[in-house]
Scaffold this active site. Structure first.
Site, PDB file in Angstrom:
ATOM      1  N   GLY A 118       0.819  -1.220   0.000  1.00 36.12           N
ATOM      2  CA  GLY A 118       0.000   0.000   0.000  1.00 36.12           C
ATOM      3  C   GLY A 118       0.845   1.258   0.000  1.00 36.12           C
ATOM      4  N   PHE A 159      -1.821   7.354   0.253  1.00 31.22           N
ATOM      5  CA  PHE A 159      -1.579   8.629   0.944  1.00 31.22           C
ATOM      6  C   PHE A 159      -0.518   8.491   2.054  1.00 31.22           C
ATOM      7  N   LEU A 207      -2.428  -0.595  -6.959  1.00 30.54           N
ATOM      8  CA  LEU A 207      -2.840   0.607  -7.702  1.00 30.54           C
ATOM      9  C   LEU A 207      -4.343   0.563  -7.968  1.00 30.54           C
ATOM     10  N   ILE A 223      -2.128  -7.807  -2.207  1.00 29.25           N
ATOM     11  CA  ILE A 223      -1.760  -8.511  -0.965  1.00 29.25           C
ATOM     12  C   ILE A 223      -2.648  -9.732  -0.730  1.00 29.25           C
ATOM     13  N   THR A 263      -6.387   1.555  12.736  1.00 28.76           N
ATOM     14  CA  THR A 263      -7.098   2.830  12.850  1.00 28.76           C
ATOM     15  C   THR A 263      -7.844   2.942  14.178  1.00 28.76           C
ATOM     16  N   ASP A 264      -8.045   4.181  14.614  1.00 28.38           N
ATOM     17  CA  ASP A 264      -8.856   4.413  15.826  1.00 28.38           C
ATOM     18  C   ASP A 264     -10.315   3.980  15.628  1.00 28.38           C
ATOM     19  N   GLU A 265     -10.721   3.792  14.359  1.00 28.07           N
ATOM     20  CA  GLU A 265     -12.128   3.447  14.113  1.00 28.07           C
ATOM     21  C   GLU A 265     -12.492   2.065  14.643  1.00 28.07           C
ATOM     22  N   TYR A 296     -15.906  -0.817   6.755  1.00 32.12           N
ATOM     23  CA  TYR A 296     -14.475  -0.476   6.757  1.00 32.12           C
ATOM     24  C   TYR A 296     -13.839  -0.829   8.095  1.00 32.12           C
ATOM     25  N   ALA A 327     -13.638  -4.552   8.927  1.00 36.83           N
ATOM     26  CA  ALA A 327     -12.544  -5.250   8.233  1.00 36.83           C
ATOM     27  C   ALA A 327     -11.207  -4.936   8.896  1.00 36.83           C
ATOM     28  N   LYS A 328     -11.017  -3.678   9.300  1.00 35.78           N
ATOM     29  CA  LYS A 328      -9.753  -3.321   9.978  1.00 35.78           C
ATOM     30  C   LYS A 328      -9.638  -4.058  11.314  1.00 35.78           C
ATOM     31  N   PRO A 387     -20.490  19.312   0.935  1.00 39.30           N
ATOM     32  CA  PRO A 387     -21.566  18.509   1.557  1.00 39.30           C
ATOM     33  C   PRO A 387     -21.228  18.078   2.985  1.00 39.30           C
ATOM     34  N   ASN A 413     -16.285  18.808  12.868  1.00 39.74           N
ATOM     35  CA  ASN A 413     -16.147  18.998  11.418  1.00 39.74           C
ATOM     36  C   ASN A 413     -16.449  20.446  11.023  1.00 39.74           C
TER      37      ASN A 413
HETATM   38  P1  NAD Z   1      -5.195   5.091   0.679  1.00 41.49           P
HETATM   39  O1  NAD Z   1      -6.539   4.654   0.251  1.00 41.49           O
HETATM   40  O2  NAD Z   1      -4.714   6.449   0.304  1.00 41.49           O
HETATM   41  O3  NAD Z   1      -4.083   4.066   0.158  1.00 41.49           O
HETATM   42  C1  NAD Z   1      -4.272   2.675   0.179  1.00 41.49           C
HETATM   43  C2  NAD Z   1      -3.231   2.059  -0.765  1.00 41.49           C
HETATM   44  O4  NAD Z   1      -3.376   0.629  -0.705  1.00 41.49           O
HETATM   45  C3  NAD Z   1      -3.425   2.453  -2.223  1.00 41.49           C
HETATM   46  O5  NAD Z   1      -2.169   2.756  -2.807  1.00 41.49           O
HETATM   47  C4  NAD Z   1      -4.029   1.213  -2.872  1.00 41.49           C
HETATM   48  O6  NAD Z   1      -3.713   1.082  -4.246  1.00 41.49           O
HETATM   49  C5  NAD Z   1      -3.385   0.118  -2.028  1.00 41.49           C
HETATM   50  N1  NAD Z   1      -4.169  -1.133  -2.005  1.00 41.49           N
HETATM   51  C6  NAD Z   1      -5.504  -1.285  -1.770  1.00 41.49           C
HETATM   52  N2  NAD Z   1      -5.844  -2.586  -1.832  1.00 41.49           N
HETATM   53  C7  NAD Z   1      -4.697  -3.266  -2.091  1.00 41.49           C
HETATM   54  C8  NAD Z   1      -4.394  -4.633  -2.246  1.00 41.49           C
HETATM   55  N3  NAD Z   1      -5.343  -5.585  -2.176  1.00 41.49           N
HETATM   56  N4  NAD Z   1      -3.099  -5.001  -2.485  1.00 41.49           N
HETATM   57  C9  NAD Z   1      -2.125  -4.067  -2.575  1.00 41.49           C
HETATM   58  N5  NAD Z   1      -2.364  -2.738  -2.454  1.00 41.49           N
HETATM   59  C10 NAD Z   1      -3.630  -2.346  -2.208  1.00 41.49           C
HETATM   60  O7  NAD Z   1      -5.161   4.885   2.256  1.00 41.49           O
HETATM   61  P2  NAD Z   1      -4.436   5.731   3.395  1.00 41.49           P
HETATM   62  O8  NAD Z   1      -5.321   6.824   3.833  1.00 41.49           O
HETATM   63  O9  NAD Z   1      -3.039   6.020   2.965  1.00 41.49           O
HETATM   64  O10 NAD Z   1      -4.431   4.632   4.557  1.00 41.49           O
HETATM   65  C11 NAD Z   1      -3.348   3.702   4.657  1.00 41.49           C
HETATM   66  C12 NAD Z   1      -3.620   2.776   5.813  1.00 41.49           C
HETATM   67  O11 NAD Z   1      -3.746   3.548   7.009  1.00 41.49           O
HETATM   68  C13 NAD Z   1      -4.920   1.989   5.689  1.00 41.49           C
HETATM   69  O12 NAD Z   1      -4.687   0.676   6.174  1.00 41.49           O
HETATM   70  C14 NAD Z   1      -5.902   2.722   6.603  1.00 41.49           C
HETATM   71  O13 NAD Z   1      -6.851   1.838   7.130  1.00 41.49           O
HETATM   72  C15 NAD Z   1      -4.966   3.246   7.661  1.00 41.49           C
HETATM   73  N6  NAD Z   1      -5.383   4.499   8.329  1.00 41.49           N
HETATM   74  C16 NAD Z   1      -5.733   5.582   7.591  1.00 41.49           C
HETATM   75  C17 NAD Z   1      -6.067   6.778   8.235  1.00 41.49           C
HETATM   76  C18 NAD Z   1      -6.480   8.016   7.479  1.00 41.49           C
HETATM   77  O14 NAD Z   1      -7.000   8.947   8.102  1.00 41.49           O
HETATM   78  N7  NAD Z   1      -6.291   8.086   6.175  1.00 41.49           N
HETATM   79  C19 NAD Z   1      -6.037   6.837   9.650  1.00 41.49           C
HETATM   80  C20 NAD Z   1      -5.688   5.682  10.374  1.00 41.49           C
HETATM   81  C21 NAD Z   1      -5.335   4.522   9.695  1.00 41.49           C
HETATM   82  O1  DAU Z   2     -10.074   7.941  12.125  1.00 41.81           O
HETATM   83  C1  DAU Z   2      -9.250   7.293  11.202  1.00 41.81           C
HETATM   84  C2  DAU Z   2      -9.983   7.157   9.900  1.00 41.81           C
HETATM   85  O2  DAU Z   2     -10.100   8.472   9.368  1.00 41.81           O
HETATM   86  C3  DAU Z   2      -9.282   6.238   8.911  1.00 41.81           C
HETATM   87  O3  DAU Z   2      -9.250   4.937   9.432  1.00 41.81           O
HETATM   88  C4  DAU Z   2      -9.995   6.244   7.544  1.00 41.81           C
HETATM   89  O4  DAU Z   2      -9.251   5.498   6.611  1.00 41.81           O
HETATM   90  C5  DAU Z   2     -10.092   7.686   7.071  1.00 41.81           C
HETATM   91  O5  DAU Z   2     -10.836   7.738   5.869  1.00 41.81           O
HETATM   92  C6  DAU Z   2     -10.771   8.562   8.136  1.00 41.81           C
HETATM   93  O6  DAU Z   2     -12.152   8.162   8.303  1.00 41.81           O
HETATM   94  P1  DAU Z   2     -13.342   9.252   8.486  1.00 41.81           P
HETATM   95  O7  DAU Z   2     -14.586   8.630   8.033  1.00 41.81           O
HETATM   96  O8  DAU Z   2     -13.292   9.865   9.833  1.00 41.81           O
HETATM   97  O9  DAU Z   2     -12.806  10.365   7.444  1.00 41.81           O
HETATM   98  P2  DAU Z   2     -13.574  11.230   6.324  1.00 41.81           P
HETATM   99  O10 DAU Z   2     -12.573  12.195   5.781  1.00 41.81           O
HETATM  100  O11 DAU Z   2     -14.325  10.401   5.375  1.00 41.81           O
HETATM  101  O12 DAU Z   2     -14.641  12.031   7.220  1.00 41.81           O
HETATM  102  C7  DAU Z   2     -14.231  12.877   8.269  1.00 41.81           C
HETATM  103  C8  DAU Z   2     -15.480  13.442   8.888  1.00 41.81           C
HETATM  104  O13 DAU Z   2     -16.103  14.327   7.940  1.00 41.81           O
HETATM  105  C9  DAU Z   2     -16.512  12.404   9.248  1.00 41.81           C
HETATM  106  O14 DAU Z   2     -17.195  12.808  10.434  1.00 41.81           O
HETATM  107  C10 DAU Z   2     -17.495  12.430   8.071  1.00 41.81           C
HETATM  108  C11 DAU Z   2     -17.433  13.895   7.634  1.00 41.81           C
HETATM  109  N1  DAU Z   2     -17.675  14.141   6.208  1.00 41.81           N
HETATM  110  C12 DAU Z   2     -16.909  13.441   5.317  1.00 41.81           C
HETATM  111  C13 DAU Z   2     -17.109  13.603   3.955  1.00 41.81           C
HETATM  112  C14 DAU Z   2     -16.271  12.834   2.960  1.00 41.81           C
HETATM  113  C15 DAU Z   2     -18.621  15.045   5.777  1.00 41.81           C
HETATM  114  O15 DAU Z   2     -19.290  15.706   6.609  1.00 41.81           O
HETATM  115  N2  DAU Z   2     -18.811  15.215   4.437  1.00 41.81           N
HETATM  116  C16 DAU Z   2     -18.102  14.518   3.510  1.00 41.81           C
HETATM  117  O16 DAU Z   2     -18.355  14.693   2.282  1.00 41.81           O
END
Ligand code: NAD
Ligand code: DAU
Length: 373
Positions: free
Chosen positions: A27, A31, A55, A84, A156-158, A180, A183-184, A235, A279
């Site tokens: 991965g 991001f 990808l 994976i 994740t904290d989720e 989501y 699964a985590k 939104p 938010n």
């Molecule tokens: P992202 O969606 O930006 O990136 C995920 C990457 O994984 C992508 O490059 C995608 O192509 C790759 N991927 C997806 N399925 C795959 C597979 N089957 N095999 C190989 N590669 C695959 O996600 P992110 O926001 O960078 O999050 C990365 C990790 O951190 C995730 O596990 C997410 O649960 C965790 N996380 C994210 C946040 C957040 O706020 N973004 C917070 C806490 C934890």
């Molecule tokens: O807390 C960690 C998690 O944070 C990660 O595990 C996830 O991968 C990551 O996507 C993120 O999850 P959230 O659902 O909290 O993030 P998101 O940016 O989707 O939403 C943040 C907050 O904003 C949530 O309360 C929903 C709200 N929201 C989101 C979107 C996309 C809106 O109000 N409008 C929107 O269009």
């Protein structure tokens, strides 16, 4: 897995950096994973990285372009496109690695509500395939053939569910509420079982809501910044009073590397953010930085099962010696400015399949929306 019952200060240094050290980062084109790869290779300490990434719509090799443009870093970097959840892609790579850092996941809660299946395939089967490969490599290490790989699961904290009061700590029961986060949580449980059953050297980090450059524009902050740049409606779900704790991506990536090197096997480490905010307050800060009016904000139908609040206790990670560096104000200014300066990056993502996703997720919501007060 010991769920945080272990003394928080237990600290060991794992030889996972420097000349010869080789990390497999699954991965790594997403991001947070790409930030991790850029930070580790950018330190120029000889560490080598192989990225394994499917990808999907969320991954992009453009996130790793700076590495390819630098011959010294490019020489220590390899990209493999693969899944994976497919042992044929995973097994040969785990054979030769010192550690696996697994960022790969479907990461967007709203998409998990629309189409949960891929979340389970990657989050459950994919994690299992990685753990099985590490188990076999660990068995060979016991025969003296090699050193055992360390496995770090990025979680994740989720997984703790909605936290109305107080803070989650590592020993709390898991209570996921979306496909989501379910699964985590399953991934975390698989890691736990491989530590207990097979003696795997494995850890879990649980990070807070992450923001920063290169985040896919489906998520709140980049969606609202890019929509606002184009004077499109923003939104906001429900009353907008949901609370998240915001963590800069460089702090998240840095903390993961810190845990990889210093964390004790079998442990879970929370990585909290630096700013708990509603938010609505986040949107206010974004609009101020962009110089755009609140009238862009629309109240839309809420996310089903929307978690009201996430908040984690970070004492265990702090006792290990980690501190976040980026204050929210500076981090959000940098992020908004990055999106303003990199329109080509996000406009390429907001094309093709994006329109279909946007119509499915927001079409009816925006049609029935009201001006946010
Ligand atoms: P992202 O969606 O930006 O990136 C995920 C990457 O994984 C992508 O490059 C995608 O192509 C790759 N991927 C997806 N399925 C795959 C597979 N089957 N095999 C190989 N590669 C695959 O996600 P992110 O926001 O960078 O999050 C990365 C990790 O951190 C995730 O596990 C997410 O649960 C965790 N996380 C994210 C946040 C957040 O706020 N973004 C917070 C806490 C934890
Ligand atoms: O807390 C960690 C998690 O944070 C990660 O595990 C996830 O991968 C990551 O996507 C993120 O999850 P959230 O659902 O909290 O993030 P998101 O940016 O989707 O939403 C943040 C907050 O904003 C949530 O309360 C929903 C709200 N929201 C989101 C979107 C996309 C809106 O109000 N409008 C929107 O269009």
């Amino acid at each position: 897995m010991r769920d945080g019952a272990e003394p928080a200060g237990r600290r060991s240094v794992h030889p996972l950096a420097g000349p010869g050290a080789h990390l497999l980062v699954s991965g790594g084109a997403g991001f947070i994973g790409s930030c991790f790869v850029r930070e580790v290779l950018g330190r120029r300490d000889g560490t080598r990285i192989t990225v394994l990434d499917k990808l999907t719509y969320a991954g992009s090799e453009a996130n790793l372009a700076a590495i390819r443009a630098d011959p010294e870093q490019a020489g220590r970097f390899r990209f493999v496109r693969g899944d994976i959840a497919n042992p044929a892609d995973v097994d040969p790579l785990v054979e030769t690695t010192d550690a696996v850092v697994n960022f790969a996941a479907e990461s967007h809660v709203d998409r998990s509500i629309l189409d949960p299946e891929a979340f389970l395939t990657t989050g459950v089967i994919g994690v299992h395939v990685l753990l099985e490969a590490c188990r076999r490599a660990t068995e060979r290490a016991r025969e003296g053939a090699r050193s055992a790989p360390r496995y770090l699961q990025v979680s994740t904290d989720e997984v703790y569910g909605s936290v109305e009061q107080g803070r989650s700590w590592e020993g709390d029961p898991l209570a996921p509420r979306s496909p989501y986060s379910a699964a985590k949580a399953a991934g975390d449980m698989l890691v736990r079982s491989y530590v207990a059953t097979y003696g795997l050297d494995a850890l879990v980090t649980r990070g807070a809501n992450t923001y920063g450059p290169h985040q896919h524009p489906e998520k709140l902050i980049p969606l609202f910044v890019t929509n606002a740049i184009d004077d499109q409606p923003l939104p906001l779900y429900g009353d907008g009073l949901q609370r998240r704790d915001w963590l800069h991506v460089a702090d998240h990536a840095g903390a993961i590397e810190f845990v990889l090197r210093h964390g004790a096997s079998g442990e879970i480490y929370n990585i909290p953010g630096s700013a708990e905010m509603t938010n609505r307050d986040v949107v206010t800060v974004l609009l101020e930085r962009l110089g755009k009016p609140w009238s862009l904000v629309r109240t839309v139908a809420d996310r089903p099962g929307h978690d009201r609040r996430y908040a984690m206790d970070g004492g265990k990670l702090a006792a290990l010696g980690w501190q976040n560096r980026m204050p929210f104000e500076a981090g959000i200014a940098e992020t908004v400015d990055w999106f303003r300066a990199n329109e080509g990056w996000w406009r390429a993502i907001r094309s093709g399949d994006w329109d279909d996703y946007y119509a499915r997720q927001y079409g009816a919501r925006l049609a029935a929306s009201t001006q946010a007060d």
